[in-house]
Scaffold this motif. Structure first.
Motif, PDB file in Angstrom:
ATOM      1  N   ALA A  60      38.478  -8.210 -44.058  1.00 48.00           N
ATOM      2  CA  ALA A  60      39.752  -8.892 -44.253  1.00 48.00           C
ATOM      3  C   ALA A  60      40.365  -9.340 -42.920  1.00 48.00           C
ATOM      4  O   ALA A  60      41.131 -10.293 -42.875  1.00 48.00           O
ATOM      5  N   SER A  61      40.011  -8.649 -41.841  1.00 42.34           N
ATOM      6  CA  SER A  61      40.601  -8.979 -40.539  1.00 42.34           C
ATOM      7  C   SER A  61      39.687  -9.872 -39.684  1.00 42.34           C
ATOM      8  O   SER A  61      39.911 -10.010 -38.486  1.00 42.34           O
ATOM      9  N   LEU A  62      38.669 -10.492 -40.298  1.00 45.36           N
ATOM     10  CA  LEU A  62      37.702 -11.292 -39.538  1.00 45.36           C
ATOM     11  C   LEU A  62      38.370 -12.414 -38.750  1.00 45.36           C
ATOM     12  O   LEU A  62      38.125 -12.567 -37.552  1.00 45.36           O
ATOM     13  N   LEU A  67      40.097 -14.685 -33.480  1.00 48.91           N
ATOM     14  CA  LEU A  67      41.142 -15.146 -32.570  1.00 48.91           C
ATOM     15  C   LEU A  67      41.249 -14.236 -31.350  1.00 48.91           C
ATOM     16  O   LEU A  67      41.449 -14.713 -30.227  1.00 48.91           O
ATOM     17  N   ASN A  68      41.077 -12.914 -31.559  1.00 51.64           N
ATOM     18  CA  ASN A  68      41.090 -11.977 -30.425  1.00 51.64           C
ATOM     19  C   ASN A  68      39.908 -12.255 -29.485  1.00 51.64           C
ATOM     20  O   ASN A  68      40.052 -12.190 -28.265  1.00 51.64           O
ATOM     21  N   LEU A  69      38.739 -12.550 -30.060  1.00 51.34           N
ATOM     22  CA  LEU A  69      37.577 -12.894 -29.250  1.00 51.34           C
ATOM     23  C   LEU A  69      37.848 -14.160 -28.441  1.00 51.34           C
ATOM     24  O   LEU A  69      37.556 -14.222 -27.240  1.00 51.34           O
ATOM     25  N   LEU A  70      38.436 -15.161 -29.094  1.00 55.05           N
ATOM     26  CA  LEU A  70      38.737 -16.416 -28.404  1.00 55.05           C
ATOM     27  C   LEU A  70      39.753 -16.222 -27.284  1.00 55.05           C
ATOM     28  O   LEU A  70      39.688 -16.917 -26.265  1.00 55.05           O
ATOM     29  N   TYR A  79      40.351 -22.888 -31.951  1.00 58.54           N
ATOM     30  CA  TYR A  79      39.644 -22.466 -33.175  1.00 58.54           C
ATOM     31  C   TYR A  79      39.764 -23.513 -34.275  1.00 58.54           C
ATOM     32  O   TYR A  79      40.837 -24.036 -34.533  1.00 58.54           O
ATOM     33  N   LYS A  80      38.633 -23.836 -34.903  1.00 60.44           N
ATOM     34  CA  LYS A  80      38.620 -24.743 -36.057  1.00 60.44           C
ATOM     35  C   LYS A  80      38.184 -24.007 -37.321  1.00 60.44           C
ATOM     36  O   LYS A  80      38.900 -24.005 -38.308  1.00 60.44           O
TER      37      LYS A  80
END
Length: 185
Positions: A60-62, A67-70, A79-80
């Motif tokens: 659910a938090s993917l 976004l955290n990785l980015l 992010y797209k």
């Protein structure tokens, strides 16, 4: 004939000066587009490898994890979207055609950034006739090239002109493309 020769020189010279920039743009673009199998004339690809411990499995938090990785390797604003190209590989699409691949088991990843090649990108863009105004300008340029051909017949006279050596070069310049087309079509 003397007057025709005089006006041919004037038109050839003055129109030629006007279209120097356009000729350079089309020449650069033409060379670049001729070699698309060898390199991408519009973009260069920059690859950065990384490792992450962020959980990128389907949960659910993917999206929040992406976004955290980015935040760490690029910018969340780029992010797209994303998808799993196989059960172990997540592909993240970024704005501008760039993308990120992550092995969700090992955490090893690769960011592939597309960067525009200056001069080539813009030249190729014009080569593709991007709008109606440029199409009109390109048509005028093509007409100017025809004018260059016609005026060149009258600029040089005698054994170096169209009835001499110039005529031989002209015939070869016409014959070589025709033979090429016959042979390869």
């Amino acid at each position: 004939m003397k007057l025709l020769r005089k006006w041919s020189r004037i038109l050839h010279r003055d129109v030629g000066f006007f279209f120097i920039g356009t000729t350079l743009i089309y020449a650069i673009s033409g060379i670049a587009l001729n070699h698309m199998a060898d390199w991408n004339p519009n973009y260069k690809v920059e690859i950065n490898h990384f490792t992450t411990s962020i959980n990128l499995e389907k949960t659910a938090s993917l999206e929040n994890n992406i976004l955290n990785l980015l935040d760490k390797i690029d910018s969340r604003d780029n992010y797209k979207s994303h998808y799993y190209s196989n059960p172990n590989t997540l592909k993240i699409f970024l704005k501008g055609g760039s993308s990120i691949y992550v092995n969700i088991k090992s955490g090893k990843g690769m960011a592939e950034y597309l960067k525009r090649r200056s001069v080539f990108y813009e030249s190729n863009y014009l080569h593709y006739n991007p709008n109606r105004l440029w199409t009109w300008f390109s048509d005028i340029y093509a007409a100017a090239l025809i004018l260059f051909v016609v005026t060149s017949f009258f600029i040089t006279k005698g054994k170096h002109g169209i009835l001499g050596r110039g005529g031989i070069y002209t015939a070869l310049g016409i014959l070589i493309p025709i033979l090429f087309l016959i042979y390869y079509m």
